[in-house]
Design a protein around this motif. Structure first.
Motif, PDB file in Angstrom:
ATOM      1  N   UNK A   1      47.347  31.839  40.282  1.00 31.82           N
ATOM      2  CA  UNK A   1      48.038  33.051  40.730  1.00 31.82           C
ATOM      3  C   UNK A   1      47.409  34.297  40.142  1.00 31.82           C
ATOM      4  N   UNK A   2      47.085  34.242  38.857  1.00 37.49           N
ATOM      5  CA  UNK A   2      46.455  35.400  38.208  1.00 37.49           C
ATOM      6  C   UNK A   2      45.070  35.654  38.792  1.00 37.49           C
ATOM      7  N   UNK A   3      44.331  34.585  39.044  1.00 34.04           N
ATOM      8  CA  UNK A   3      42.993  34.750  39.624  1.00 34.04           C
ATOM      9  C   UNK A   3      43.092  35.412  40.998  1.00 34.04           C
ATOM     10  N   UNK A   4      44.085  35.012  41.765  1.00 37.14           N
ATOM     11  CA  UNK A   4      44.241  35.608  43.094  1.00 37.14           C
ATOM     12  C   UNK A   4      44.612  37.081  42.971  1.00 37.14           C
ATOM     13  N   UNK A   5      45.411  37.399  41.967  1.00 37.84           N
ATOM     14  CA  UNK A   5      45.788  38.803  41.755  1.00 37.84           C
ATOM     15  C   UNK A   5      44.565  39.617  41.312  1.00 37.84           C
ATOM     16  N   UNK A   6      43.721  39.022  40.481  1.00 39.91           N
ATOM     17  CA  UNK A   6      42.476  39.701  40.080  1.00 39.91           C
ATOM     18  C   UNK A   6      41.598  39.919  41.307  1.00 39.91           C
ATOM     19  N   UNK A   7      41.544  38.894  42.168  1.00 43.94           N
ATOM     20  CA  UNK A   7      40.729  39.019  43.382  1.00 43.94           C
ATOM     21  C   UNK A   7      41.243  40.158  44.264  1.00 43.94           C
ATOM     22  N   UNK A   8      42.562  40.299  44.331  1.00 40.93           N
ATOM     23  CA  UNK A   8      43.126  41.383  45.130  1.00 40.93           C
ATOM     24  C   UNK A   8      42.786  42.739  44.493  1.00 40.93           C
ATOM     25  N   UNK A   9      42.939  42.808  43.166  1.00 41.54           N
ATOM     26  CA  UNK A   9      42.605  44.056  42.461  1.00 41.54           C
ATOM     27  C   UNK A   9      41.134  44.411  42.670  1.00 41.54           C
ATOM     28  N   UNK A  10      40.289  43.373  42.655  1.00 37.86           N
ATOM     29  CA  UNK A  10      38.851  43.545  42.838  1.00 37.86           C
ATOM     30  C   UNK A  10      38.538  44.095  44.233  1.00 37.86           C
ATOM     31  N   UNK A  11      39.369  43.703  45.191  1.00 36.90           N
ATOM     32  CA  UNK A  11      39.141  44.153  46.575  1.00 36.90           C
ATOM     33  C   UNK A  11      39.632  45.577  46.799  1.00 36.90           C
ATOM     34  N   UNK A  12      40.760  45.946  46.156  1.00 30.90           N
ATOM     35  CA  UNK A  12      41.313  47.288  46.449  1.00 30.90           C
ATOM     36  C   UNK A  12      40.751  48.376  45.541  1.00 30.90           C
ATOM     37  N   UNK A  13      40.137  47.973  44.419  1.00 28.04           N
ATOM     38  CA  UNK A  13      39.657  48.987  43.478  1.00 28.04           C
ATOM     39  C   UNK A  13      38.593  49.870  44.119  1.00 28.04           C
ATOM     40  N   UNK A  14      37.917  49.332  45.122  1.00 31.06           N
ATOM     41  CA  UNK A  14      36.855  50.110  45.773  1.00 31.06           C
ATOM     42  C   UNK A  14      37.400  50.970  46.919  1.00 31.06           C
ATOM     43  N   UNK A  15      38.726  50.949  47.074  1.00 26.23           N
ATOM     44  CA  UNK A  15      39.418  51.732  48.103  1.00 26.23           C
ATOM     45  C   UNK A  15      38.815  51.493  49.490  1.00 26.23           C
TER      46      UNK A  15
END
Lengths: 244, 217
Positions: free
Chosen positions: A141-155
């Protein structure tokens, strides 16, 4: 900046087996477009074609009204306006923060802005305190949340989500869905969500399409789609009568 | 006794210098090339891999002979004056070691999960950034390639014998000295040099192994 996405007559086959056939849809900025369908319907292939990971055999994909450029520099510039979260995302070796900052680093963001945006993205998925944790030690779950953060950080102007909460427990699903709503509302980005979870599509989407055997059966605003489906197959699918 | 110890130290240092330098040079050539080739998914890669696998089995004496002919006075590189010098021995070992490091690096990079490459691309990496990312993810495997290369270099005898000539105080290394010791029935001396060879390998592998552990998550 925002951009719409328009897919027209997309076709794709693997080894003679048709996976996508005449798929067309349009998603405008601010919309969350859910593509639902059973496993093997072609949903992932569709997203991969949109995100340049696979080349469609036919049809067109228009980004802000234009087809993808062919020269490498312009194509890279376009690719950098999209982002994708996979069902089982791969974590690079290193910390959660390293993973989240990856997309910023390749865009030459550095210094305090890099630190700030990385921290903000991790905070958006409730993982600010896990910044220094090794990515390999994170739970699914945490890895998936990191993956989401990784995707949105670049706007990204177009965010593609491929079964991004499959196999996660309800608390993680809630966190990620809230993050999608927040991202969509605050940026007005175009979001395409692929899921076989009807409830998730109802919770997140503004428009929905049913993909069966590589073809879009029906699409429409979320309320109409679920409450007054026109196609018998859509009715069967949303009522749970469709075995898959 | 002191002279014997001094001789052994000189031979040992020259062995470490030649093997270490040749491994470094081979690494500098093979790793970037291996990463580039490993990232390319082209049909010619199979042919190249077959050639490299053949070169894995390149007999060091044959490599030594080729380098000897290149460096001999009548050879195309004869003017460099490298024959029977430590640098000539480094050259010979680079020829032996480079295909090994190149082949292993290429295989390691090619087998880095396809998803690593896709994830980097999805997140906006260009070709150079993609290569760096793959290199980083494959670091442990590439270090293994370097370890294998060093193992081949430090234990190699045929090529350095031919190109170096085993000249006393100039081109004697541990492996060639062991051979001549055995020919002269100096088994005690040969065994001592063998133990030194083993210790060097152990120390270098321990260092590389620790470095490899640090690259793992």
């Amino acid at each position: 900046m925002t951009m719409n996405l328009q897919v027209e007559g997309m076709r794709k086959a693997f080894d003679g087996r048709t996976v996508l056939e005449d798929v067309s849809f349009r998603v405008d900025p601010g919309q969350v477009f859910a593509i639902i369908g059973p496993s093997g319907a072609g949903k992932t292939t569709l997203l991969r074609c949109v995100d340049f990971l696979q080349r469609p055999d036919g049809g067109s994909v228009r980004y802000a009204g234009r087809e993808a450029p062919t020269d490498p520099a312009s194509l890279l510039a376009l690719r950098r306006r999209l982002s994708l979260v996979a069902q089982s995302p791969l974590m690079f070796r290193g910390s959660a923060a390293y993973n989240v900052s990856f997309g910023l680093c390749v865009r030459a963001v550095e210094g305090s802005e890099l630190t700030r945006r990385t921290a903000e993205a991790l905070a958006a998925v409730g993982l600010r305190d896990r910044s220094d944790s090794a990515a390999s030690k994170l739970s699914a779950g945490e890895a998936q949340r990191v993956a989401f953060a990784r995707a949105i950080v670049i706007r990204p102007e177009i965010l593609l989500l491929d079964e991004f909460t499959a196999n996660l427990d309800p608390p993680n699903v809630r966190i990620l869905e809230a993050a999608v709503r927040e991202f969509s509302a605050s940026t007005g980005a175009t979001v395409v969500l692929v899921t076989h979870n009807l409830f998730q599509a109802k919770r997140l989407a503004t428009r929905v399409a049913l993909l069966l055997d590589g073809r879009i059966v029906e699409s429409g605003p979320v309320k109409e789609f679920f409450e007054a489906p026109q196609d018998a197959r859509t009715r069967a699918f949303v009522q749970g009568d469709f075995a898959y | 006794m002191l002279t014997l110890a001094g001789d052994i130290a000189a031979i040992t240092l020259l062995s470490v210098f030649i093997s270490g330098t040749s491994t470094l040079v081979a690494t500098a050539i093979a790793v970037p090339l291996g990463v580039t080739l490993g990232l390319r998914e082209v049909g010619s890669q199979r042919l190249l891999r077959n050639i490299l696998f053949t070169l894995y089995g390149l007999p060091p004496v044959l490599a030594g002979l080729l380098v000897f002919l290149l460096l001999s006075r009548a050879g195309p590189l004869g003017s460099l004056g490298l024959l029977f010098t430590p640098l000539g021995m480094v050259f010979a070992q680079v020829v032996v070691v480079t295909p090994i490091i190149l082949g292993v690096t290429m295989s390691v990079v090619a087998t880095v999960e396809r998803r690593v490459k896709e994830t980097a691309l999805v997140l906006g990496a260009d070709r150079r950034q993609l290569s760096i990312t793959v290199l980083r993810e494959a670091a442990a495997g590439i270090l293994t390639a370097v370890m294998v290369g060093f193992g081949r270099a430090i234990s190699e005898v045929g090529a350095v014998f031919i190109v170096g000539g085993h000249i006393e105080t100039r081109t004697q290394v541990l492996t060639t000295t062991i051979i001549t010791d055995i020919q002269q029935a100096e088994f005690g001396h040969a065994t001592l040099l063998g133990v030194i060879l083993l210790v060097i390998a152990g120390v270098v592998y321990s260092l590389l192994y620790r470095l490899q552990e640090r690259t793992l998550p």
